[in-house]
Design a protein around this motif. Structure first.
Motif, PDB file in Angstrom:
ATOM      1  N   ARG A  92       0.843  -1.357  -0.084  1.00 17.09           N
ATOM      2  CA  ARG A  92      -0.019   0.005  -0.091  1.00 17.09           C
ATOM      3  C   ARG A  92       0.832   1.325   0.159  1.00 17.09           C
ATOM      4  O   ARG A  92       0.495   2.500  -0.712  1.00 17.09           O
ATOM      5  N   ASN A  95       1.882   2.359  -3.404  1.00 15.69           N
ATOM      6  CA  ASN A  95       0.913   2.705  -4.385  1.00 15.69           C
ATOM      7  C   ASN A  95       1.143   2.127  -5.646  1.00 15.69           C
ATOM      8  O   ASN A  95       0.673   2.687  -6.836  1.00 15.69           O
ATOM      9  N   SER A 119      -7.951  -6.483   1.611  1.00 11.08           N
ATOM     10  CA  SER A 119      -6.962  -5.420   1.046  1.00 11.08           C
ATOM     11  C   SER A 119      -7.768  -4.119   0.541  1.00 11.08           C
ATOM     12  O   SER A 119      -7.040  -3.040   0.780  1.00 11.08           O
ATOM     13  N   VAL A 123      -6.872   0.000   1.282  1.00  9.15           N
ATOM     14  CA  VAL A 123      -6.226   1.070   0.015  1.00  9.15           C
ATOM     15  C   VAL A 123      -7.336   2.172  -0.108  1.00  9.15           C
ATOM     16  O   VAL A 123      -6.991   3.005  -1.130  1.00  9.15           O
ATOM     17  N   SER A 126      -6.171   5.660  -1.561  1.00  8.39           N
ATOM     18  CA  SER A 126      -5.537   5.757  -2.827  1.00  8.39           C
ATOM     19  C   SER A 126      -6.561   5.248  -3.972  1.00  8.39           C
ATOM     20  O   SER A 126      -7.044   4.448  -4.051  1.00  8.39           O
ATOM     21  N   LEU A 129      -5.357   2.790  -6.138  1.00 13.19           N
ATOM     22  CA  LEU A 129      -5.517   1.285  -5.822  1.00 13.19           C
ATOM     23  C   LEU A 129      -6.845   0.896  -5.495  1.00 13.19           C
ATOM     24  O   LEU A 129      -7.368  -0.285  -5.757  1.00 13.19           O
TER      25      LEU A 129
END
Length: 290
Positions: A92, A95, A119, A123, A126, A129
């Motif tokens: 993470r 990025n 997951s 994230v 972002s 992501l």
């Protein structure tokens, strides 16, 4: 032979992997390990020693993931390194979608739970992501209750882009505390109001009472989005919600309206905002979701 700095060795190992020179990559990795400070090793679970091959391989993988070295990540996974919560946290920080793609290429289940979450939930700050995870099969509704759904977590800590992306991939609004989460967000930028506007434009009930998972943690301001905006102490959010039609007479979990709770908790500025907001502006449409 070329001479590299400690940091440069890891990058050189990545380039060797990229060029298809695994023996050189392994040699550079070993040099990097031998020359690296051992500060990171102090955080390793005491059951392992620093000479344990598995621990060493895991630390190499964490550093490769943190630097965004996807070829090196793939190389180490091929050697038996494992995708753990620590490795995901390192990824993470990079990025890098390429690192996460390397995980997928080695059989990673994108919806596997780590420490009670996925997951995707990790994230949400972002946009890149978030989009990548959703495009590669991440379930926008999967969670175990800790920290709320991905949508609720995005509302409190992410961006309007993340919220929109989750919703476009099937994140459920029914029963969601996303609006309340946005009202309570610690973010001081305009994103929480933009998120609230988008949720309201999508049909979320502005007067919905939040789910109370732990009654012992409830406060006089546990209730609606308006209650939470008051508790956050954000006059702009309070005014926005009133202008969008929030009912100031709705009682929260402890039977108090937002004004009554503000008075009880001596939040004088918030109480003044609730009293002074003119009734004739309530119901006006304010949209900041574009």
């Amino acid at each position: 032979m070329e001479h590299y700095t400690t940091d440069g060795l890891l990058g050189a190992a990545e380039e060797a992997c990229r060029a298809g020179r695994p023996r050189e990559a392994q040699s550079l990795l070993d040099q990097w390990w031998d020359s690296s400070p051992r500060a990171a090793s102090q955080d390793v679970v005491i059951l392992y020693t620093i000479d344990d091959p598995h621990t060493i391989r895991q630390l190499k993988l964490e550093n490769a993931a943190r630097e965004g070295y996807s070829f090196l990540v793939s190389f180490l996974l091929g050697q038996g390194a494992e995708i753990t919560n620590s490795v995901l946290a390192a990824a993470r920080n990079s990025n890098s979608t390429e690192v996460f793609q390397a995980f997928l290429d080695h059989g990673w289940d994108i919806n596997e739970l780590y420490w009670g979450t996925t997951s995707l939930s990790g994230v949400l700050k972002s946009d890149k992501l978030v989009d990548w995870h959703l495009e590669h099969g991440a379930d926008p509704n999967l969670h175990l209750g800790r920290g709320g759904t991905p949508l609720e977590r995005a509302a409190v800590e992410g961006s309007v882009h993340a919220v929109k992306s989750l919703m476009s991939h099937g994140a459920r609004l029914e029963g969601s505390d996303a609006l309340i989460a946005a009202a309570a967000s610690m973010n001081e930028n305009p994103e929480p109001i933009k998120i609230m506007a988008h949720l309201l434009d999508s049909g979320v009930d502005i007067n919905r009472l939040q789910n109370v998972r732990d009654p012992d943690a409830a406060t006089p301001l546990t209730g609606t989005a308006l209650h939470q905006a008051v508790e956050r102490g954000d006059a702009e959010r309070v005014r926005f919600l009133l202008q969008r039609g929030a009912n100031r007479d709705v009682k929260g979990f402890q039977g108090l309206t937002a004004l009554e709770a503000a008075e009880a908790m001596r939040l004088n500025q918030m109480a003044d905002v609730l009293r002074s907001e003119r009734p004739d502006v309530i119901g006006n449409t304010v949209s900041l979701s574009s």
